[in-house]
Design an enzyme around this catalytic site. Structure first.
Site, mmCIF file in Angstrom:
data_model
loop_
_atom_site.group_PDB
_atom_site.id
_atom_site.type_symbol
_atom_site.label_atom_id
_atom_site.label_comp_id
_atom_site.label_asym_id
_atom_site.label_seq_id
_atom_site.Cartn_x
_atom_site.Cartn_y
_atom_site.Cartn_z
ATOM 1 N N GLY A 158 46.924 95.174 -85.812
ATOM 2 C CA GLY A 158 48.225 94.607 -86.183
ATOM 3 C C GLY A 158 48.667 94.974 -84.704
ATOM 4 O O GLY A 158 47.998 94.818 -83.647
ATOM 5 N N HIS A 161 47.039 88.043 -79.827
ATOM 6 C CA HIS A 161 46.273 87.874 -81.705
ATOM 7 C C HIS A 161 46.061 85.968 -81.727
ATOM 8 O O HIS A 161 45.496 85.977 -82.889
ATOM 9 C CB HIS A 161 46.626 88.637 -82.038
ATOM 10 C CG HIS A 161 46.817 90.071 -81.771
ATOM 11 N ND1 HIS A 161 47.792 90.739 -81.473
ATOM 12 C CD2 HIS A 161 45.353 90.647 -81.705
ATOM 13 C CE1 HIS A 161 47.289 91.525 -80.793
ATOM 14 N NE2 HIS A 161 46.027 91.957 -81.091
ATOM 15 N N LYS A 165 40.119 89.644 -73.190
ATOM 16 C CA LYS A 165 41.139 90.523 -72.453
ATOM 17 C C LYS A 165 39.458 92.288 -72.523
ATOM 18 O O LYS A 165 40.237 93.244 -71.454
ATOM 19 C CB LYS A 165 41.832 90.926 -73.105
ATOM 20 C CG LYS A 165 42.527 92.261 -72.558
ATOM 21 C CD LYS A 165 43.978 92.132 -72.917
ATOM 22 C CE LYS A 165 44.183 93.743 -72.198
ATOM 23 N NZ LYS A 165 44.046 94.809 -73.303
ATOM 24 N N GLN A 181 33.655 95.053 -75.041
ATOM 25 C CA GLN A 181 34.015 95.411 -76.548
ATOM 26 C C GLN A 181 33.342 94.103 -77.064
ATOM 27 O O GLN A 181 32.934 93.992 -77.794
ATOM 28 C CB GLN A 181 35.686 95.294 -77.130
ATOM 29 C CG GLN A 181 35.562 94.852 -78.490
ATOM 30 C CD GLN A 181 36.640 95.021 -79.310
ATOM 31 O OE1 GLN A 181 37.350 96.748 -78.914
ATOM 32 N NE2 GLN A 181 38.050 94.735 -79.746
ATOM 33 N N VAL A 213 44.704 86.096 -72.679
ATOM 34 C CA VAL A 213 47.050 85.381 -72.654
ATOM 35 C C VAL A 213 47.339 86.196 -72.226
ATOM 36 O O VAL A 213 47.391 87.390 -72.244
ATOM 37 C CB VAL A 213 47.124 85.257 -74.107
ATOM 38 C CG1 VAL A 213 48.797 84.850 -74.432
ATOM 39 C CG2 VAL A 213 45.796 84.031 -75.723
ATOM 40 N N GLY A 244 39.051 88.623 -78.354
ATOM 41 C CA GLY A 244 40.147 88.465 -76.996
ATOM 42 C C GLY A 244 39.364 88.893 -75.733
ATOM 43 O O GLY A 244 38.310 89.815 -76.190
ATOM 44 N N SER A 283 49.597 95.120 -76.848
ATOM 45 C CA SER A 283 50.402 95.910 -78.064
ATOM 46 C C SER A 283 50.475 97.283 -77.146
ATOM 47 O O SER A 283 52.290 97.644 -77.442
ATOM 48 C CB SER A 283 49.066 95.992 -79.302
ATOM 49 O OG SER A 283 48.874 95.165 -80.048
HETATM 50 O O1 PAF Z 1 40.163 95.287 -80.361
HETATM 51 C C1 PAF Z 1 40.793 95.443 -81.467
HETATM 52 O O2 PAF Z 1 42.189 95.423 -81.490
HETATM 53 C C2 PAF Z 1 40.246 96.842 -82.269
HETATM 54 O O3 PAF Z 1 38.884 96.776 -81.517
HETATM 55 C C3 PAF Z 1 39.475 95.961 -83.529
HETATM 56 C C4 PAF Z 1 38.089 95.168 -83.067
HETATM 57 C C5 PAF Z 1 40.261 95.434 -84.227
HETATM 58 C C6 PAF Z 1 38.599 96.382 -83.796
HETATM 59 O O4 PAF Z 1 38.868 98.349 -84.603
#
Ligand code: PAF
Length: 291
Positions: free
Chosen positions: A41, A47, A161, A165, A188, A159, A198
């Protein structure tokens, strides 16, 4: 009726797992492919670009909003992480999402967090961010695996960025043979180069002016690598010194193999330059590929 209002009326926001599954089954019955964008969020243009990318890959787009407690360290910002559901849903409707899934903790961790089954990706999870945020990627892999099992998408979009991950999730998907294609979309940036995040809202006014230096420094290293520079230690050292002089507290500036995230070798021809640093209250991460 305006297009935005029409979109709001057609996009569904669901909290329960059975309702999510009913909707996704409905999409399947239409013969639609399903793309998935997991988020926590507090959405920004980065996003929304993922949603747009997802729309180019499938007829139906599901977005999740869940601030996952298991990926935050004890001294991190889980409690303060901005929760802006109503605004997020308005933006998602305009961006063309079909379904927003907002599970609660009981749905995500039905046996409680203490009893949760964890997914832990070895190797790549332990480098860079993993060293500075122990357990972070176990939390990410655990929640993303759960979300994949709940949403059962054809493709999921992340993303770039969060480069590491993406690497962790790709490893998990390959290793567990999960039937999901993982796609990543470009970072972006604000007009001055700062990667959208965020956490940028934690920057003070003066830190916001300094913040784009992180991107400038890793871009300078990328350009030097492409120009033939190979003294990785010196390149990193100069960037760290410049950033520290400007007020950053650097966790790392690293030059890595883009596939394994292991340290680059002298004869490498492709690199990813990654950095993480604290500036005031904001911990910023960014990366640039080279070669
Ligand atoms: O990148 C994120 O916002 C978080 O790590 C994700 C992939 C939603 C997992 O909570």
């Amino acid at each position: 009726m305006s297009a935005a209002r029409g979109a709001l009326l057609t996009m569904q926001v669901v909290e329960s797992l059975p309702t999510l599954r009913e909707h996704v089954a409905g999409f399947r019955n239409e013969g639609a492919r399903v793309a998935f964008v997991p988020t926590m969020g507090n959405l920004h243009a980065g996003h929304l670009a993922l949603v747009e990318h997802a729309r180019s890959l499938a007829e139906r787009v599901v977005v999740s909003i869940y601030v996952n407690p298991t990926q935050f360290g004890a001294n991190e910002d889980f409690g303060n992480y901005p929760r802006t559901l109503e605004r997020d849903c308005q933006q998602l409707a305009k961006a063309g999402a079909d379904l927003v899934y907002t599970p609660n903790d009981v749905t995500m961790y039905p046996l409680g967090i203490e009893n949760a089954t964890h997914v832990s990706v070895p190797g790549v999870s332990n480098r860079l961010e993993g060293k500075h945020r122990p357990g972070h990627f176990d939390g990410v892999a655990t929640v993303v695996a759960r979300l994949f099992l709940m949403v059962a998408p054809d493709v999921a979009v992340f993303g770039r960025k969060d480069y590491q991950q993406v690497a962790v999730i790709e490893h998990m998907v390959r290793d567990l043979s999960l039937p999901v294609a993982v796609q990543s979309a470009p970072t972006v940036r604000e007009a001055d180069g700062l990667a959208m995040s965020s956490r940028n809202q934690y920057l003070s006014e003066s830190d916001r002016v300094t913040a784009p230096l992180l991107y400038r420094e890793i871009s300078r290293i990328a350009t030097a690598l492409e120009g033939g520079a190979r003294d990785y230690k010196a390149l990193r050292g100069e960037a760290v010194a410049t950033l520290q002089d400007a007020g950053f507290l650097c966790d790392y500036v690293a030059i890595r193999n883009p596939d394994t995230l292991k340290k680059s070798k002298k004869d490498d021809t492709r690199w990813v330059v990654l950095a993480a640093a604290l500036l005031g209250r904001a911990r910023l991460i960014d990366n640039v590929s080279a070669g």
